[in-house]
Design an enzyme around this catalytic site. Structure first.
Site, PDB file in Angstrom:
ATOM      1  N   ASN A   1      -5.527   1.950 -13.161  1.00  0.00           N
ATOM      2  CA  ASN A   1      -4.584   1.007 -12.549  1.00  0.00           C
ATOM      3  C   ASN A   1      -3.164   1.534 -12.733  1.00  0.00           C
ATOM      4  OD1 ASN A   1      -3.627  -1.541 -11.479  1.00  0.00           O
ATOM      5  ND2 ASN A   1      -3.075  -2.107 -13.572  1.00  0.00           N
TER       6      ASN A   1
ATOM      7  N   HIS B   1       0.656   0.271 -13.207  1.00  0.00           N
ATOM      8  CA  HIS B   1       1.363  -0.951 -13.595  1.00  0.00           C
ATOM      9  C   HIS B   1       2.862  -0.666 -13.693  1.00  0.00           C
ATOM     10  CE1 HIS B   1       1.675  -4.947 -15.369  1.00  0.00           C
ATOM     11  NE2 HIS B   1       2.606  -4.434 -16.148  1.00  0.00           N
TER      12      HIS B   1
ATOM     13  N   ILE C   1      -8.329 -10.076 -10.567  1.00  0.00           N
ATOM     14  CA  ILE C   1      -8.739  -9.622 -11.902  1.00  0.00           C
ATOM     15  C   ILE C   1     -10.218  -9.229 -11.839  1.00  0.00           C
ATOM     16  CG2 ILE C   1      -8.961 -10.299 -14.349  1.00  0.00           C
ATOM     17  CD1 ILE C   1      -6.049 -10.363 -13.323  1.00  0.00           C
ATOM     18  N   LEU C   2     -10.543  -8.059 -12.354  1.00  0.00           N
ATOM     19  CA  LEU C   2     -11.925  -7.595 -12.291  1.00  0.00           C
ATOM     20  C   LEU C   2     -12.752  -8.219 -13.406  1.00  0.00           C
ATOM     21  CD1 LEU C   2     -11.307  -3.803 -11.586  1.00  0.00           C
ATOM     22  CD2 LEU C   2     -11.891  -5.605  -9.942  1.00  0.00           C
TER      23      LEU C   2
ATOM     24  N   GLY D   1       0.786  -1.227   0.000  1.00  0.00           N
ATOM     25  CA  GLY D   1       0.000   0.000   0.000  1.00  0.00           C
ATOM     26  C   GLY D   1       0.820   1.281   0.000  1.00  0.00           C
ATOM     27  N   THR D   2       2.022   1.234  -0.560  1.00  0.00           N
ATOM     28  CA  THR D   2       2.805   2.477  -0.579  1.00  0.00           C
ATOM     29  C   THR D   2       2.210   3.490  -1.567  1.00  0.00           C
ATOM     30  OG1 THR D   2       4.452   1.642  -2.158  1.00  0.00           O
ATOM     31  CG2 THR D   2       4.941   1.356   0.175  1.00  0.00           C
ATOM     32  N   ASN D   3       1.579   2.993  -2.619  1.00  0.00           N
ATOM     33  CA  ASN D   3       0.887   3.924  -3.518  1.00  0.00           C
ATOM     34  C   ASN D   3      -0.339   4.531  -2.826  1.00  0.00           C
ATOM     35  OD1 ASN D   3       2.088   4.100  -6.377  1.00  0.00           O
ATOM     36  ND2 ASN D   3       2.179   1.910  -5.948  1.00  0.00           N
TER      37      ASN D   3
HETATM   38  C1  GRF Z   1       3.085  -1.454  -7.666  1.00  0.00           C
HETATM   39  O1  GRF Z   1       4.321  -1.791  -8.199  1.00  0.00           O
HETATM   40  C2  GRF Z   1       2.057  -1.363  -8.759  1.00  0.00           C
HETATM   41  O2  GRF Z   1       2.573  -0.974  -9.967  1.00  0.00           O
HETATM   42  C3  GRF Z   1       1.561  -2.774  -8.868  1.00  0.00           C
HETATM   43  O3  GRF Z   1       1.579  -3.250  -7.542  1.00  0.00           O
HETATM   44  C4  GRF Z   1       2.549  -2.554  -6.776  1.00  0.00           C
HETATM   45  C5  GRF Z   1       1.890  -2.039  -5.539  1.00  0.00           C
HETATM   46  O4  GRF Z   1       2.797  -1.516  -4.627  1.00  0.00           O
HETATM   47  N1  GRF Z   1       0.302  -2.826  -9.543  1.00  0.00           N
HETATM   48  P1  GRF Z   1       2.266  -0.877  -3.266  1.00  0.00           P
HETATM   49  O5  GRF Z   1       1.374  -1.903  -2.600  1.00  0.00           O
HETATM   50  O6  GRF Z   1       1.522   0.361  -3.610  1.00  0.00           O
HETATM   51  O7  GRF Z   1       3.481  -0.611  -2.464  1.00  0.00           O
END
Ligand code: GRF
Length: 192
Positions: free
Chosen positions: A105, A107, A90-91, A16-18
């Site tokens: 999303n 990626h 997968i949705l 969940g760093t994003n």
């Molecule tokens: C990211 O590399 C994103 O591109 C992929 O999953 C990873 C999630 O990282 N879809 P985080 O959980 O947000 O750290």
């Protein structure tokens, strides 16, 4: 007329760093007019603890036969944007059609390269290194029922240095993700 607050739901499966990046960008006003109304996880993960810590409503969905129905029900009807931030389920087509152009999303590759089934996380970076690519990067795209096939919203590339391994590349790509994810959310929601 008041300023519209865009409601977003963030779907996660991992660290969940994003998600954290979005939380921080909202707090610092780098991402104004946005509120995370729900965090949804398809497994126990650190991302859920981040939601808990920041008092964001969150739910853990079990991967049982009701999973897809429960996922549909878990998204508030007034959601403006669904952000897949490391969500590994997968949705279904029905879900993608209901939320057409409202799901994005992130990626960890330069799509259409290194996308599709099995191309997630470390698999992507290992394949990129094995193929001696000179560059990689990250992509934010709209989600359709074809895996990693939706229209690209933003993409950024980085050079791969000689001798670089998949772990180091993963760290670099994550930094790119944090940058383009916020820009992409602003772009999709028309926020200046
Ligand atoms: C990211 O590399 C994103 O591109 C992929 O999953 C990873 C999630 O990282 N879809 P985080 O959980 O947000 O750290």
């Amino acid at each position: 007329m008041g300023i519209k607050i865009n409601k977003i739901a963030v779907l996660i499966s991992g660290g969940g760093t994003n998600l954290q990046r979005i939380i921080d960008a909202i707090a610092s006003k780098e991402l104004p007019q946005v509120e995370i109304i729900k965090v949804i996880a398809d497994r126990e993960c650190t991302g859920l603890e981040r939601a808990e810590k920041h008092k964001i409503p969150h739910i853990l969905l079990e991967k049982n036969k009701e999973f897809y129905q429960n996922l549909m029900n878990a998204i508030p009807q007034d959601t403006d944007l669904i952000v897949l931030a490391g969500f590994l389920s997968i949705l279904k087509t029905e879900f993608c059609e209901k939320w057409h152009r409202k799901i994005i999303n992130i990626h960890p590759s330069l799509l259409p390269k290194y996308g599709g089934k099995g191309m997630w996380g470390a698999n992507v970076h290992k394949a990129v290194i094995t193929n001696h690519e000179k560059e990689s990067g990250a992509t934010v795209h709209y989600v359709t029922s074809g895996i990693d096939e939706g229209e690209i919203i933003l993409q950024k590339s980085i050079k791969i240095m000689k001798g670089e391994n998949a772990d180091w590349l993963a760290v670099k790509v994550h930094q790119i993700e944090y940058e383009i994810l916020i820009k992409a959310i602003k772009k999709v929601l028309n926020i200046d």
